[in-house]
Scaffold this motif. Sequence first.
Motif, PDB file in Angstrom:
ATOM      1  N   HIS A 114       0.846  -1.192   0.000  1.00  0.00           N
ATOM      2  CA  HIS A 114       0.000   0.000   0.000  1.00  0.00           C
ATOM      3  C   HIS A 114       0.879   1.239   0.000  1.00  0.00           C
ATOM      4  CE1 HIS A 114       0.784   0.937   4.239  1.00  0.00           C
ATOM      5  NE2 HIS A 114       0.388  -0.268   4.598  1.00  0.00           N
ATOM      6  N   LYS A 115       0.269   2.393  -0.288  1.00  0.00           N
ATOM      7  CA  LYS A 115       1.008   3.648  -0.318  1.00  0.00           C
ATOM      8  C   LYS A 115       1.310   4.142   1.094  1.00  0.00           C
ATOM      9  CE  LYS A 115      -0.844   5.317  -4.747  1.00  0.00           C
ATOM     10  NZ  LYS A 115      -1.622   6.380  -5.432  1.00  0.00           N
ATOM     11  N   GLY A 116       2.292   5.040   1.183  1.00  0.00           N
ATOM     12  CA  GLY A 116       2.565   5.737   2.434  1.00  0.00           C
ATOM     13  C   GLY A 116       1.748   7.017   2.492  1.00  0.00           C
ATOM     14  N   LYS A 117       1.629   7.582   3.695  1.00  0.00           N
ATOM     15  CA  LYS A 117       0.783   8.763   3.863  1.00  0.00           C
ATOM     16  C   LYS A 117       1.426   9.764   4.812  1.00  0.00           C
ATOM     17  CE  LYS A 117      -3.530  10.101   6.157  1.00  0.00           C
ATOM     18  NZ  LYS A 117      -4.785   9.658   6.784  1.00  0.00           N
ATOM     19  N   ARG A 118       1.187  11.037   4.532  1.00  0.00           N
ATOM     20  CA  ARG A 118       1.514  12.107   5.468  1.00  0.00           C
ATOM     21  C   ARG A 118       0.440  13.184   5.362  1.00  0.00           C
ATOM     22  NH1 ARG A 118       6.292  14.044   8.196  1.00  0.00           N
ATOM     23  NH2 ARG A 118       7.328  12.207   7.350  1.00  0.00           N
TER      24      ARG A 118
ATOM     25  N   PRO B 296       7.002   9.937 -10.242  1.00  0.00           N
ATOM     26  CA  PRO B 296       7.205   8.574 -10.747  1.00  0.00           C
ATOM     27  C   PRO B 296       5.938   7.729 -10.701  1.00  0.00           C
ATOM     28  CG  PRO B 296       8.092   8.795  -8.534  1.00  0.00           C
ATOM     29  CD  PRO B 296       7.689  10.167  -8.963  1.00  0.00           C
ATOM     30  N   PHE B 297       5.985   6.618 -11.455  1.00  0.00           N
ATOM     31  CA  PHE B 297       4.818   5.772 -11.599  1.00  0.00           C
ATOM     32  C   PHE B 297       5.105   4.360 -11.086  1.00  0.00           C
ATOM     33  CE2 PHE B 297       4.572   8.993 -14.944  1.00  0.00           C
ATOM     34  CZ  PHE B 297       3.316   9.529 -14.684  1.00  0.00           C
ATOM     35  N   ASP B 298       4.058   3.725 -10.610  1.00  0.00           N
ATOM     36  CA  ASP B 298       4.128   2.338 -10.161  1.00  0.00           C
ATOM     37  C   ASP B 298       2.769   1.709 -10.474  1.00  0.00           C
ATOM     38  OD1 ASP B 298       4.203  -0.096  -8.793  1.00  0.00           O
ATOM     39  OD2 ASP B 298       5.439   0.706  -7.165  1.00  0.00           O
ATOM     40  N   ASP B 299       2.742   0.878 -11.505  1.00  0.00           N
ATOM     41  CA  ASP B 299       1.481   0.326 -11.995  1.00  0.00           C
ATOM     42  C   ASP B 299       0.827  -0.655 -11.037  1.00  0.00           C
ATOM     43  OD1 ASP B 299       1.563   1.819 -14.306  1.00  0.00           O
ATOM     44  OD2 ASP B 299       2.628   0.278 -15.453  1.00  0.00           O
ATOM     45  N   ARG B 300       1.479  -0.954  -9.936  1.00  0.00           N
ATOM     46  CA  ARG B 300       0.860  -1.831  -8.944  1.00  0.00           C
ATOM     47  C   ARG B 300      -0.225  -1.101  -8.163  1.00  0.00           C
ATOM     48  NH1 ARG B 300       6.413  -3.645  -6.121  1.00  0.00           N
ATOM     49  NH2 ARG B 300       6.600  -1.369  -6.182  1.00  0.00           N
ATOM     50  N   PHE B 301      -0.283   0.231  -8.293  1.00  0.00           N
ATOM     51  CA  PHE B 301      -1.222   1.021  -7.507  1.00  0.00           C
ATOM     52  C   PHE B 301      -2.216   1.742  -8.408  1.00  0.00           C
ATOM     53  CE2 PHE B 301       2.621   0.570  -5.063  1.00  0.00           C
ATOM     54  CZ  PHE B 301       2.149   0.252  -3.799  1.00  0.00           C
ATOM     55  N   SER B 302      -3.347   2.099  -7.840  1.00  0.00           N
ATOM     56  CA  SER B 302      -4.358   2.881  -8.542  1.00  0.00           C
ATOM     57  C   SER B 302      -4.780   4.066  -7.671  1.00  0.00           C
ATOM     58  CB  SER B 302      -5.587   2.013  -8.846  1.00  0.00           C
ATOM     59  OG  SER B 302      -6.573   2.760  -9.518  1.00  0.00           O
TER      60      SER B 302
END
Length: 377
Positions: free
Chosen positions: A171-175, A220-226
């Motif tokens: 999952h993504k990180g958050k701030r 940057p891009f990471d196709d594992r995420f939407s």
Amino acid sequence: MTPEAILADLVACPDLPGRSNATIAETVQRHLRRMGVEPVVLQGPEGDRVNILATIGPRDVPGVVLSGHMDVVATDGQVWASDPFCLTARDGRLYGRGTTDMKGFLACMLAMVPEFQAAGLRQPIHLAFSYDEEIGCRGVGHMIAAMPGLIAPPLACIVGEPSAMRPVLSHKGKRATSLVLTGRAAHSSRPEAGLNANYAGAEMLLAIRDLNARLAEDGPFDDRFSPPHSTVVAGVVRGGTAVNIIPERCEIAFEVRAIPADDPAAITAKVIRRAQDLVPNRALAVSHSELSAYPALPPSECAELADLLARLTGNIPLQSVSYGTEAGLFQAAGIPAIICGPGEIDRAHRPDEFITPGELAECCAMLRGLAQHLSSA
């Protein structure tokens, strides 16, 4: 006790993040001690909140951590069909605040303790109960820091956030940040005598919008995420006190969600620098404070963990989810982490949150299989 009976006890504890969690912490301890397990109670620096760590099996052997948070979000402003802090069975569902997020998993952890004890574990199962997850995973970091003095380095961590019992790899990180712009108040009939903080706030809202557009275009891009890129969004704006007063103060709460290759702190810093650029020419004051933060969960290099959870659940692992968890903190500490828990995330934080007995049974079956695996390892 059944997971449903334990869940009823947990739901009856209305402990919210940012305040004492004594009620649910005492309930968890009572259930553990009832089964002959003496928990380690770790007080947080706040003084009125605790983490709890309990071990079944040998402490000096690497094992698996089951991690879940004890706090739940508030029900203010929500209309429920029944008391949110009283587990209510209706139409094959169990309703109550936290049933899915994530007291259902905690109830399964506790209900399975007798089976863990009878399994003859060669490698231990550690039950980790944390506080203040809902406001940025603030409690679990203190527990992770204490673990080296309490147990052998864990092999892995399973975070039981609701995933429909499908293993989740990342999952993504958050701030989240509060940005405050302070100008100068004046009577609205003399706008030139004041310094309108709302106008500066409007410029910052557009700056945040434009930064988000650049992230979507440039990566940057990471196709594992939407979506496959980091995002920055302004969520709350507060400014002014009356229509006939030039606003002295404008507050913007904004949030960054970053893919593992990106740094949410660096994106946040761009917003802060843009706000500070307004200061020299406008005589504005700018301040900011962190509201919450947690790191991304990049997919673990430990393929065995995903394979094990796929076998135990019968479900193909899911590459990523949009929500965040404490799993990134475990992985950052060198403990391979994965998400897998009962219930659906879209029920969380909403009125009439629920879980089903069948979902609890699925979770218990996974934990039973884990105990068998750790008994034969």
